[in-house]
Design an enzyme around this catalytic site. Structure first.
Site, PDB file in Angstrom:
ATOM      1  N   GLN A  84      50.726  40.678  47.563  1.00  0.00           N
ATOM      2  CA  GLN A  84      51.104  39.204  47.035  1.00  0.00           C
ATOM      3  C   GLN A  84      51.654  38.393  48.208  1.00  0.00           C
ATOM      4  O   GLN A  84      51.352  37.059  48.259  1.00  0.00           O
ATOM      5  CB  GLN A  84      51.815  39.142  45.896  1.00  0.00           C
ATOM      6  N   SER A  97      47.825  28.486  41.090  1.00  0.00           N
ATOM      7  CA  SER A  97      48.948  28.434  39.908  1.00  0.00           C
ATOM      8  C   SER A  97      49.932  27.659  40.777  1.00  0.00           C
ATOM      9  O   SER A  97      50.713  27.175  40.332  1.00  0.00           O
ATOM     10  CB  SER A  97      49.423  29.961  40.176  1.00  0.00           C
ATOM     11  N   ASN A 136      39.083  38.070  33.155  1.00  0.00           N
ATOM     12  CA  ASN A 136      39.108  36.878  33.530  1.00  0.00           C
ATOM     13  C   ASN A 136      38.462  36.599  35.087  1.00  0.00           C
ATOM     14  O   ASN A 136      37.760  35.400  35.086  1.00  0.00           O
ATOM     15  CB  ASN A 136      40.837  36.476  33.928  1.00  0.00           C
ATOM     16  N   LYS A 156      56.259  34.701  43.347  1.00  0.00           N
ATOM     17  CA  LYS A 156      55.332  34.122  42.713  1.00  0.00           C
ATOM     18  C   LYS A 156      54.223  35.315  42.689  1.00  0.00           C
ATOM     19  O   LYS A 156      53.851  35.834  43.612  1.00  0.00           O
ATOM     20  CB  LYS A 156      54.552  33.008  43.381  1.00  0.00           C
ATOM     21  N   LYS A 198      55.732  40.459  41.628  1.00  0.00           N
ATOM     22  CA  LYS A 198      54.694  40.903  40.771  1.00  0.00           C
ATOM     23  C   LYS A 198      55.462  41.843  39.770  1.00  0.00           C
ATOM     24  O   LYS A 198      56.732  42.243  39.854  1.00  0.00           O
ATOM     25  CB  LYS A 198      53.777  41.899  41.392  1.00  0.00           C
ATOM     26  N   GLY A 221      49.743  35.435  34.712  1.00  0.00           N
ATOM     27  CA  GLY A 221      48.810  36.317  34.425  1.00  0.00           C
ATOM     28  C   GLY A 221      48.427  37.205  35.238  1.00  0.00           C
ATOM     29  O   GLY A 221      48.466  37.361  36.465  1.00  0.00           O
ATOM     30  N   ASP A 222      47.778  38.431  34.739  1.00  0.00           N
ATOM     31  CA  ASP A 222      47.100  39.636  35.505  1.00  0.00           C
ATOM     32  C   ASP A 222      46.288  40.345  34.607  1.00  0.00           C
ATOM     33  O   ASP A 222      46.101  40.096  33.174  1.00  0.00           O
ATOM     34  CB  ASP A 222      48.082  40.479  36.381  1.00  0.00           C
ATOM     35  N   LYS A 238      49.009  37.397  50.498  1.00  0.00           N
ATOM     36  CA  LYS A 238      47.917  36.709  49.794  1.00  0.00           C
ATOM     37  C   LYS A 238      48.579  35.235  49.846  1.00  0.00           C
ATOM     38  O   LYS A 238      48.006  34.316  50.303  1.00  0.00           O
ATOM     39  CB  LYS A 238      47.503  37.203  48.579  1.00  0.00           C
ATOM     40  N   THR A 252      40.303  32.223  40.110  1.00  0.00           N
ATOM     41  CA  THR A 252      40.172  33.337  40.895  1.00  0.00           C
ATOM     42  C   THR A 252      38.684  33.806  41.085  1.00  0.00           C
ATOM     43  O   THR A 252      38.148  33.693  42.218  1.00  0.00           O
ATOM     44  CB  THR A 252      40.977  34.708  40.192  1.00  0.00           C
TER      45      THR A 252
HETATM   46  P1  NDP Z   1      41.532  41.289  32.959  1.00  0.00           P
HETATM   47  O1  NDP Z   1      42.659  42.046  31.887  1.00  0.00           O
HETATM   48  O2  NDP Z   1      41.151  39.771  32.313  1.00  0.00           O
HETATM   49  O3  NDP Z   1      40.232  42.018  32.914  1.00  0.00           O
HETATM   50  C1  NDP Z   1      40.206  43.333  33.762  1.00  0.00           C
HETATM   51  C2  NDP Z   1      39.007  43.918  33.593  1.00  0.00           C
HETATM   52  O4  NDP Z   1      38.919  45.243  34.258  1.00  0.00           O
HETATM   53  C3  NDP Z   1      38.544  44.349  32.241  1.00  0.00           C
HETATM   54  O5  NDP Z   1      37.086  44.196  31.751  1.00  0.00           O
HETATM   55  C4  NDP Z   1      38.911  45.648  31.845  1.00  0.00           C
HETATM   56  O6  NDP Z   1      38.269  46.462  30.970  1.00  0.00           O
HETATM   57  C5  NDP Z   1      38.475  46.171  33.440  1.00  0.00           C
HETATM   58  N1  NDP Z   1      39.598  47.346  33.578  1.00  0.00           N
HETATM   59  C6  NDP Z   1      40.922  47.180  33.768  1.00  0.00           C
HETATM   60  N2  NDP Z   1      41.376  48.195  34.246  1.00  0.00           N
HETATM   61  C7  NDP Z   1      40.449  49.334  34.311  1.00  0.00           C
HETATM   62  C8  NDP Z   1      40.272  50.499  34.685  1.00  0.00           C
HETATM   63  N3  NDP Z   1      41.505  51.272  34.924  1.00  0.00           N
HETATM   64  N4  NDP Z   1      39.089  51.118  34.946  1.00  0.00           N
HETATM   65  C9  NDP Z   1      37.915  50.454  34.530  1.00  0.00           C
HETATM   66  N5  NDP Z   1      37.925  49.223  34.254  1.00  0.00           N
HETATM   67  C10 NDP Z   1      39.222  48.535  33.932  1.00  0.00           C
HETATM   68  O7  NDP Z   1      42.293  41.214  34.350  1.00  0.00           O
HETATM   69  P2  NDP Z   1      41.896  39.890  35.519  1.00  0.00           P
HETATM   70  O8  NDP Z   1      40.316  39.981  35.454  1.00  0.00           O
HETATM   71  O9  NDP Z   1      42.997  39.073  35.591  1.00  0.00           O
HETATM   72  O10 NDP Z   1      42.144  40.983  36.796  1.00  0.00           O
HETATM   73  C11 NDP Z   1      41.417  41.665  37.169  1.00  0.00           C
HETATM   74  C12 NDP Z   1      41.557  42.073  38.856  1.00  0.00           C
HETATM   75  O11 NDP Z   1      41.601  41.035  39.298  1.00  0.00           O
HETATM   76  C13 NDP Z   1      42.951  42.729  38.884  1.00  0.00           C
HETATM   77  O12 NDP Z   1      43.021  43.650  39.896  1.00  0.00           O
HETATM   78  C14 NDP Z   1      43.958  41.677  39.217  1.00  0.00           C
HETATM   79  O13 NDP Z   1      45.081  42.183  39.662  1.00  0.00           O
HETATM   80  C15 NDP Z   1      42.911  40.906  39.842  1.00  0.00           C
HETATM   81  N6  NDP Z   1      43.393  39.479  40.205  1.00  0.00           N
HETATM   82  C16 NDP Z   1      43.540  38.773  39.153  1.00  0.00           C
HETATM   83  C17 NDP Z   1      43.794  37.512  39.043  1.00  0.00           C
HETATM   84  C18 NDP Z   1      43.802  36.400  37.969  1.00  0.00           C
HETATM   85  O14 NDP Z   1      44.117  35.022  38.193  1.00  0.00           O
HETATM   86  N7  NDP Z   1      43.575  36.835  36.785  1.00  0.00           N
HETATM   87  C19 NDP Z   1      44.335  36.738  40.565  1.00  0.00           C
HETATM   88  C20 NDP Z   1      44.029  37.684  41.700  1.00  0.00           C
HETATM   89  C21 NDP Z   1      43.659  39.048  41.446  1.00  0.00           C
HETATM   90  P3  NDP Z   1      38.503  46.216  29.331  1.00  0.00           P
HETATM   91  O15 NDP Z   1      37.803  44.913  29.305  1.00  0.00           O
HETATM   92  O16 NDP Z   1      37.827  47.480  28.723  1.00  0.00           O
HETATM   93  O17 NDP Z   1      40.065  45.986  29.130  1.00  0.00           O
END
Ligand code: NDP
Length: 444
Positions: free
Chosen positions: A111, A376, A240, A90, A126, A165-166, A114, A209
């Site tokens: 993961q 999830s 997100n 997962k 992943k 998603g991610d 976690k 999250t």
């Molecule tokens: P999203 O794609 O929804 O958002 C990511 C955000 O981070 C965006 O604002 C993006 O900017 C910014 N970003 C991405 N890459 C970079 C970078 N290299 N430098 C600067 N800013 C960056 O992703 P999530 O919110 O889902 O995920 C964010 C983090 O949380 C990740 O590490 C993910 O693995 C982790 N996570 C997510 C979960 C989930 O349920 N969604 C669960 C557990 C962990 P821009 O808007 O310009 O694209």
């Protein structure tokens, strides 16, 4: 040389050019020393650390698709099925140009622990691709997702491997992936999570999250004599995790003054306007500069800078290694009392050490952001039962899980003589359950 060091050297030797994977393994193995040293001979004989750091299966495949101009494009794609010791694999699918095998392996490895911490029966995996969804039309996104799933569907299933998603994979992408899975297999099953509410999704998954991050942060602060209400909070990211972290922090009475994206960041001392943020990032899929343009109290800055703002609590919610040593120094200098990771491994090892050495409470991502995967798993349960729970039911289970995770990692840290070291506590608590399941299942 100790068993832990031997295994770390082997990981580095056998996985060259994968610095993020090395970093994740280093952090986990270092904090497991106290556990391993007590039983080194047994773990060495069972090659437990070699097995736990080596994925059960790694899939690499190409994804050809046709863009709107009729040009054929091709991307690299990955699914790493890391551990099925305690349940089906997962973990999410990341779509971002920076994706490579090492990044997917670091995420898959994290993961495993976690998912174990959630207390739910889910193994770790992943996946993703170096496809960049930015600037693509809906038709191009669909073409990519359908081609991606045409290969991936052979290896996943509701009881086998359940992606989610991610970064770059939101509701739209999950919808296209699910549609193609159903078309190819003829099965309507809970093979993906983060689905839309009209076709098997769970209420509160979108928020989970970010909300979970705040439930754990609130509990950590409370256990250390603080209250989240009235605190100044900085958040990085505007996706997100970040959006719903901001929303829940505000509901709990904190003032959130920053968000960021990959081009810049916003400082809004009046407090982030979540409705406007969602409109800019979720609906218009635009840059944060548009947020500042629409709001008189906000300043927009190019580049990075969130962690230089004076705050009580910092919540990095964007991506890996976004909070380095200089950021950690600025946070300490400004009196920050707690950092909780919404993103996966957003804090470098040096920055983590610096924060902890300077008395900053630190909740690692594998505990603090586990609310997403936990919910999830609740979506999987609802799919299996053909039932839907209310928002309040899911949210209350999420809160119980996050509070439970905090106490689990707190107690593990104390039991191994490292009170307050939540990094060690999370790694130890996550590891013990997986190790016990692996030992019980024999040499597989
Ligand atoms: P999203 O794609 O929804 O958002 C990511 C955000 O981070 C965006 O604002 C993006 O900017 C910014 N970003 C991405 N890459 C970079 C970078 N290299 N430098 C600067 N800013 C960056 O992703 P999530 O919110 O889902 O995920 C964010 C983090 O949380 C990740 O590490 C993910 O693995 C982790 N996570 C997510 C979960 C989930 O349920 N969604 C669960 C557990 C962990 P821009 O808007 O310009 O694209």
């Amino acid at each position: 040389m100790s068993y832990v060091d031997e295994v770390y050297e082997r990981v580095v030797r056998e996985n060259p050019s994968q610095p993020e994977f090395h970093q994740a393994v280093r952090e986990v193995l270092d904090s497991l020393r106290a556990v391993i040293d007590r039983n080194e001979e047994k773990y060495r004989r069972e090659a437990l650390l070699e097995r736990i750091t080596m994925p059960e299966r790694q899939l690499l495949f190409r994804v050809p698709w046709v863009d709107d101009k009729g040009q054929v494009q091709v991307n690299n794609a990955f699914r790493v099925q890391f551990s099925s010791a305690i349940g089906p694999y997962k973990g999410g699918l990341r779509l971002h140009p920076s994706v490579n095998l090492g990044i997917i392996k670091f995420l898959g490895f994290e993961q495993v622990f976690k998912n174990s911490l959630t207390g739910l029966p889910i193994g770790g995996g992943k996946g993703g691709s170096d496809f960049d969804p930015k600037g693509k039309s809906d038709r191009e996104i669909m073409a990519f997702c359908q081609s991606f799933m045409t290969e991936l569907h052979k290896y996943i299933g509701a009881d086998v491997d359940v992606p989610a998603g991610d970064i770059g994979t939101g509701a739209r992408e999950i919808g296209y992936l699910y549609g193609q899975y159903k078309r190819l297999t003829g099965r309507y099953e809970g093979v993906l999570t983060g689905k839309g509410l009209s076709y098997g999704g769970s209420l509160a998954r979108t928020e989970a999250t970010g909300y979970g991050l705040l439930y754990l942060t609130e509990e950590m602060l409370r256990a250390n004599g603080h209250d989240i209400a009235g605190k100044i909070v900085v958040v990085s990211g505007a996706g997100n995790v970040a959006i719903y972290a901001v929303q829940k922090a505000q509901q709990l009475g904190a003032n959130v003054v920053t968000v960021s994206d990959s081009t810049g960041w916003v400082y809004d001392p009046a407090g982030i306007d979540v409705a406007l943020l969602r409109e800019v990032k979720e609906v218009r899929r635009a840059r944060l500069s548009e947020y500042a343009r629409a709001r008189a109290t906000a300043e927009y800055h190019e580049g990075r800078g969130v962690f230089t703002v004076k705050c009580d609590v910092a919540l990095p919610c964007a991506t890996q290694n976004e909070l380095g040593l200089e950021d950690a120094k600025a946070l300490v200098k400004n009196g920050c009392i707690a950092v909780a990771e919404g993103a996966n491994m957003p804090t470098t090892l040096e920055a983590t050490d610096y924060l902890r050495e300077n008395g900053v409470l630190f909740a690692p991502g594998k505990a603090a952001n586990a609310g997403g995967v936990a919910t999830s798993a609740l979506e999987m349960s609802q799919n299996s039962m053909r039932l839907s729970w209310s928002f309040e039911e899911v949210d209350s289970k999420l809160k119980d899980i996050m509070v439970g995770i905090f106490h689990n990692i707190d107690e593990a840290a104390k039991a191994y003589g490292m009170p307050g070291n939540y990094v060690a506590g999370a790694n130890i608590a996550g590891f013990l359950k997986v190790a016990e399941a692996m030992e019980a299942q024999g040499v597989v």
